[in-house]
Design a protein around this motif. Structure first.
Motif, PDB file in Angstrom:
ATOM      1  N   ARG A 120     117.708  15.555 -38.887  1.00 15.31           N
ATOM      2  CA  ARG A 120     117.559  15.160 -40.293  1.00 15.31           C
ATOM      3  C   ARG A 120     116.174  15.537 -40.820  1.00 15.31           C
ATOM      4  O   ARG A 120     116.028  15.987 -41.959  1.00 15.31           O
ATOM      5  CB  ARG A 120     117.793  13.650 -40.440  1.00 15.31           C
ATOM      6  N   ARG A 124     116.065  19.274 -41.429  1.00 14.78           N
ATOM      7  CA  ARG A 124     116.811  19.627 -42.650  1.00 14.78           C
ATOM      8  C   ARG A 124     115.971  19.347 -43.893  1.00 14.78           C
ATOM      9  O   ARG A 124     115.967  20.121 -44.852  1.00 14.78           O
ATOM     10  CB  ARG A 124     118.124  18.842 -42.708  1.00 14.78           C
ATOM     11  N   LYS A 125     115.263  18.219 -43.859  1.00 13.95           N
ATOM     12  CA  LYS A 125     114.396  17.882 -44.995  1.00 13.95           C
ATOM     13  C   LYS A 125     113.260  18.887 -45.132  1.00 13.95           C
ATOM     14  O   LYS A 125     112.908  19.283 -46.247  1.00 13.95           O
ATOM     15  CB  LYS A 125     113.839  16.469 -44.826  1.00 13.95           C
ATOM     16  N   TYR A 175     113.206  22.053 -44.256  1.00 12.60           N
ATOM     17  CA  TYR A 175     113.664  23.347 -44.755  1.00 12.60           C
ATOM     18  C   TYR A 175     114.368  23.268 -46.116  1.00 12.60           C
ATOM     19  O   TYR A 175     114.826  24.281 -46.647  1.00 12.60           O
ATOM     20  CB  TYR A 175     114.544  24.020 -43.702  1.00 12.60           C
ATOM     21  N   SER A 176     114.418  22.057 -46.675  1.00 10.66           N
ATOM     22  CA  SER A 176     114.926  21.937 -48.050  1.00 10.66           C
ATOM     23  C   SER A 176     113.821  21.477 -49.005  1.00 10.66           C
ATOM     24  O   SER A 176     114.100  21.093 -50.140  1.00 10.66           O
ATOM     25  CB  SER A 176     116.099  20.953 -48.103  1.00 10.66           C
ATOM     26  N   HIS A 235     111.532  23.208 -50.561  1.00  6.70           N
ATOM     27  CA  HIS A 235     111.378  24.043 -51.755  1.00  6.70           C
ATOM     28  C   HIS A 235     112.391  23.655 -52.843  1.00  6.70           C
ATOM     29  O   HIS A 235     112.103  23.767 -54.036  1.00  6.70           O
ATOM     30  CB  HIS A 235     111.520  25.528 -51.400  1.00  6.70           C
ATOM     31  N   ASP A 236     113.590  23.178 -52.436  1.00  6.36           N
ATOM     32  CA  ASP A 236     114.551  22.683 -53.435  1.00  6.36           C
ATOM     33  C   ASP A 236     114.091  21.346 -54.003  1.00  6.36           C
ATOM     34  O   ASP A 236     114.215  21.098 -55.212  1.00  6.36           O
ATOM     35  CB  ASP A 236     115.934  22.506 -52.802  1.00  6.36           C
ATOM     36  N   MET A 237     113.551  20.493 -53.111  1.00  8.03           N
ATOM     37  CA  MET A 237     113.169  19.142 -53.511  1.00  8.03           C
ATOM     38  C   MET A 237     112.065  19.153 -54.575  1.00  8.03           C
ATOM     39  O   MET A 237     112.130  18.400 -55.546  1.00  8.03           O
ATOM     40  CB  MET A 237     112.688  18.363 -52.283  1.00  8.03           C
ATOM     41  N   THR A 263     113.461  19.818 -58.007  1.00  8.90           N
ATOM     42  CA  THR A 263     114.534  18.974 -58.542  1.00  8.90           C
ATOM     43  C   THR A 263     114.173  17.502 -58.621  1.00  8.90           C
ATOM     44  O   THR A 263     114.855  16.739 -59.306  1.00  8.90           O
ATOM     45  CB  THR A 263     115.803  19.119 -57.679  1.00  8.90           C
TER      46      THR A 263
END
Length: 496
Positions: free
Chosen positions: A84, A87-88, A90-91, A93-95, A98
């Motif tokens: 988990r 995953r956070k 590598y995400s 750049h989305d976070m 948004t």
């Protein structure tokens, strides 16, 4: 099977039911039955084979696969939190595009704590990079910039440590076969570099990797006296070997949720086995070997950058020779142990180690023709020329099979060739023992059978191979009265 049974019994009721259901749903009915038997019954391997109606080979294959399935199930359970986190990471750049900056910053700071705990500098560098972006006009910008560069530096240090560890075992393979001092000096330098690097900054990961190399180094490359002599000018206190092993075990247990550490526990089990074997604690050696045996196929296949696990095969062989139980090394059991083992002939140290183990097993199984076939296949490989000492040992082992088959012409031709070759090697006690064995193999083809037998027995008692952790298959040949009986084909009970 002891360790597998203990693992099954220690599963929580929920975990056991979940795993049992998964096996049944995936069509692995026999694995599910074996899991149930191991959980609920006290039974020997033979009884379980009968209950499951399996041959020896099929049973050991099933047991090995069940162990692998349990491992995969446990890994999936423990990987949760770390997965988990990744995953956070590598995400991120989305976070940041948004979510509100305040919420994104809070999430990154929570990630920072988790990543510090798991000692993951590469991922921490990503977190600090984005924290700096989110706090672009804050007084914290410079601090995050500094932390970013610190983690980049730590990441490089960790990469260097992993490279040193894999380099160590690549060179160790050469030293294992060659016994050459120049290779030994390289290993000493690498181990010292790993120890120094582990002090670069507080890091359990650096400590774990350095410990894997140092413990193996002190078991198989240097004696304890040599190790302390090499480090006498070091300002730090040198940990006792047993303390080093215990400290490594504590680290692996403390961070048990780390999936890398979950796998490294098998290397630790192998190092403990080696420690018990080296210091002659036979009872603990037997217990440790029985526990690690089901996982040997994985150790042999997948851990070449973390250890040299072929020693475990020979510890097991020594254990069976000592207990007069080499019948347990039948072809079915051996095939199960080396199931799915992948090693290429170009990887000479690992290939030759496993080949020699198989040849010795065939020798004790009295299948001398098969042993000859195995050796002949490998002798055509040119890479063996780099290791003249290992070549001679393998050829002496081949000659022994010819003697056992009473193939006089082939044996005598090989003996003449070996006597010329051995003169090119530097004199030392182990080489002298090889030379004595070569002369011994000439005796059965002499005159006067009864005198030959008695003389062979007398001479065999004079040969004693010095202990060495390096490549030494000839030291596993029992030169005793049973050996003489077998050569002369006397009717006797199977001594092996």
């Amino acid at each position: 099977m002891t360790n597998l049974k203990n693992i099954v019994k220690q599963l929580s009721e929920d975990a056991y039911k979940s795993l049992h259901g998964l096996l049944k749903n995936n069509g692995a009915e026999k694995s599910a039955h074996l899991l149930c038997f191991l959980r609920e019954r006290k039974a020997t391997d033979m009884k379980l084979m009968n209950e499951l109606r399996l041959s020896t080979n099929a049973y050991y294959t099933l047991r090995s696969r069940l162990g692998q399935k349990i491992d995969e199930y446990l890994i999936n359970r423990i990987e949760g939190s770390r997965t988990r986190i990744l995953r956070k990471v590598y995400s991120i750049h989305d976070m940041i595009f948004t979510q509100k900056p305040t919420l994104a910053t809070a999430t990154l700071k929570k990630l920072e704590k988790d990543l510090l705990y798991y000692d993951m500098p590469h991922e921490l560098a990503i977190v600090y990079k984005y924290l700096k972006k989110l706090q672009l006009h804050s007084a914290d910008t410079e601090r995050y910039e500094r932390h970013y560069h610190e983690q980049i530096s730590k990441g490089r240090t960790l990469d260097k440590m992993e490279n040193l560890l894999s380099d160590y075992f690549k060179i160790y393979g050469k030293y294992y076969l060659s016994h050459q001092e120049k290779e030994k000096r390289k290993l000493i330098r690498i181990e010292q570099d790993m120890e120094k690097l582990s002090l670069s900054y507080p890091s359990h990961r650096l400590y774990v990797y350095a410990s894997l190399g140092t413990i193996f180094h002190r078991l198989y490359t240097l004696t304890e006296e040599e190790y302390h002599q090499e480090n006498k000018n070091d300002s730090r206190d040198v940990e006792a070997l047993e303390d080093k092993i215990q400290c490594l075990e504590q680290h692996l247990n403390e961070f048990a949720e780390d999936p890398v550490y979950h796998h490294l526990k098998y290397v630790l089990a192998y190092l403990k086995l080696s420690y018990f074997h080296q210091y002659g604690t036979f009872k603990k050696t037997e217990e440790a070997y029985q526990e690690i045996e089901p996982y040997l196929p994985y150790l042999l296949n997948n851990y070449k950058a973390y250890t040299f696990s072929e020693h475990a095969l020979f510890i097991g062989l020594r254990y069976h020779i000592r207990n007069r139980s080499t019948a347990l090394l039948s072809s079915q059991k051996r095939d199960s142990l080396l199931a799915n083992y992948e090693v290429y002939v170009e990887d000479t140290p690992h290939y030759l180690a496993t080949l020699s183990y198989r040849v010795l097993c065939e020798y004790y199984d009295r299948d001398y023709s098969k042993a000859i076939k195995l050796i002949d296949q490998f002798m055509r490989y040119n890479g063996l020329r780099m290791y003249p000492r290992a070549t001679i040992e393998l050829r002496v082992l081949l000659c022994l099979q010819y003697v056992m088959l009473n193939e006089k012409e082939k044996a005598q031709q090989l003996i003449r060739s070996l006597q010329r070759k051995i003169r090119t090697l530097p004199s030392e006690p182990y080489i002298e023992s090889i030379n004595q064995l070569i002369r011994l193999l000439k005796i059965p083809f002499g005159n006067k059978k009864n005198q030959r037998k008695q003389y062979l027995l007398e001479q065999s008692r004079k040969i004693s191979f010095p202990k060495t952790p390096n490549y030494s298959p000839l030291s596993f040949i029992e030169l005793n009265e049973d050996f003489v009986h077998e050569i002369f084909r006397l009717k006797t009970k199977n001594p092996f």
